[in-house]
Design a protein around this motif. Sequence first.
Motif, PDB file in Angstrom:
ATOM      1  N   UNK A 247      -3.454   6.827   6.534  1.00  0.00           N
ATOM      2  CA  UNK A 247      -2.164   6.009   6.758  1.00  0.00           C
ATOM      3  C   UNK A 247      -1.181   6.296   6.073  1.00  0.00           C
ATOM      4  N   UNK A 248      -1.090   6.520   4.633  1.00  0.00           N
ATOM      5  CA  UNK A 248      -0.016   6.672   3.952  1.00  0.00           C
ATOM      6  C   UNK A 248       0.598   8.063   4.624  1.00  0.00           C
TER       7      UNK A 248
ATOM      8  N   UNK B  59       2.250   6.948   7.787  1.00  0.00           N
ATOM      9  CA  UNK B  59       3.343   5.883   7.784  1.00  0.00           C
ATOM     10  C   UNK B  59       4.581   6.577   7.081  1.00  0.00           C
TER      11      UNK B  59
ATOM     12  N   UNK C 187       0.844   4.099  -2.809  1.00  0.00           N
ATOM     13  CA  UNK C 187       0.642   5.332  -2.690  1.00  0.00           C
ATOM     14  C   UNK C 187       1.822   6.006  -3.368  1.00  0.00           C
TER      15      UNK C 187
ATOM     16  N   UNK D 218      -6.937   5.294   3.373  1.00  0.00           N
ATOM     17  CA  UNK D 218      -5.737   4.920   2.824  1.00  0.00           C
ATOM     18  C   UNK D 218      -4.694   6.049   2.950  1.00  0.00           C
ATOM     19  N   UNK D 219      -5.193   7.206   2.325  1.00  0.00           N
ATOM     20  CA  UNK D 219      -4.303   8.524   2.321  1.00  0.00           C
ATOM     21  C   UNK D 219      -3.886   8.932   3.811  1.00  0.00           C
TER      22      UNK D 219
ATOM     23  N   UNK E 176       0.930  -1.200  -0.053  1.00  0.00           N
ATOM     24  CA  UNK E 176      -0.120  -0.063   0.036  1.00  0.00           C
ATOM     25  C   UNK E 176       0.730   1.371  -0.021  1.00  0.00           C
ATOM     26  N   UNK E 177       1.951   1.198   0.699  1.00  0.00           N
ATOM     27  CA  UNK E 177       2.971   2.149   0.625  1.00  0.00           C
ATOM     28  C   UNK E 177       3.448   2.567  -0.495  1.00  0.00           C
TER      29      UNK E 177
END
Lengths: 78, 320
Positions: free
Chosen positions: B300-301, B304, A58, B297-298, A54-55
Amino acid sequence: MTGDIVQAAKFIGAGLAMIGAMGGGIGVGMSVQGAMEGMARNPDTYGNLLTNMILGIAFSEAIAIYCLVVSFLLLLVV
Amino acid sequence: MEKSRKWRWGVNRWWVLAFIILTVIATNRFAPVQQVIAVAPENLTKSPIITLPLVGGLYLTNTEVAMILMDLIILVIALVVKSRVKEYTLIAKGFTGALEMLIEVLYNLAQSTAGKWAKKIFPLFATILIVVLFANLLKLIPGFESIGFVEEVEHAGYTAVSLGGNWFNVTTPEVAEGGAVVVPFLRGLSTDLNFTLALALISVIMTQVIGVQAQGFGYFSKFFNVRTLFSRPIFGVMDLFTSLLEAISEFAKIISFTFRLFGNMFAGMVLMAIISVMVPVFAPSAIMLFELFIGLIQAFVFGMLTLVFMAMATQGHAEA
């Protein structure tokens, strides 16, 4: 007349800017492919691979998003 | 003891059907119009609240209202959970338990990435993640981006139909001049470049601070490496060059952080605006679900990446 040409150029430019999304798509596909192969060979690494996938998605998706931002700016701001 | 609540499709499907039928009736009665799509957030006040010497007038924008609302929600949740935690039950239940699980997952993530620096990095990382998460989930509030002031504009707009009292509905027919548009009270927080830029600046600057705390001022040799310039001239020049590239990539990080979040959420807003005009029945719900997923998701990104960059800043060169 000139206004119309500028307007047309805006739309064409916005459309051309989205070509860059192709690179983002290829990048996302490749990173998912790698992660899927890894998961198929070693199912234990599922969670770890998913997070990193997922990273990576992105990261490569961000490139496509820049194109989107550029085309939005062309359409709405300029 | 614990009671498990089952998801009752039996009742809920009738609710879904009722809402779909209601949407059909409503869209036939009042045709939906496309909201104004603008990159900059709209001003809610006519005149500036404060005028600063260098910056100019500051208006109350609709993203600011959303930000205050988000802050209040987070504060209330924090205070409620704090008072609940003081009851000293061994196993937290319900909402408190869910938040405890969230924090535990985040802390484990920080520990597996940053090692012994997890205690230092975790507050920043978790704060950024939770703020972005709430900012993106705020659009679950009904009327978000659709209820607001009716403003008369000079260019093309729509007609305002009175609903009685001070309430108007902006709907078709479209008029070429002197129409009315809606300026919503609330607008997605991440669709404001100021918000994402501020978060990106906080993230990148705090990365430098943590780097200096971990390695002392030798940290800056990462950006301007002259250590090997005289001992190994040829490779030293290359090291200097690559370290300058590293410095440039630090600035690129700010831009990439800013536009990743902004672009994703702004694209979502435009998609919602267009879909709710083209297919006003049921389709917006599906798109909304997708948008919430993207927001998750954004968030989390964003968190992260902050965590990973900070963890990288604490580790020095392998050889130096």
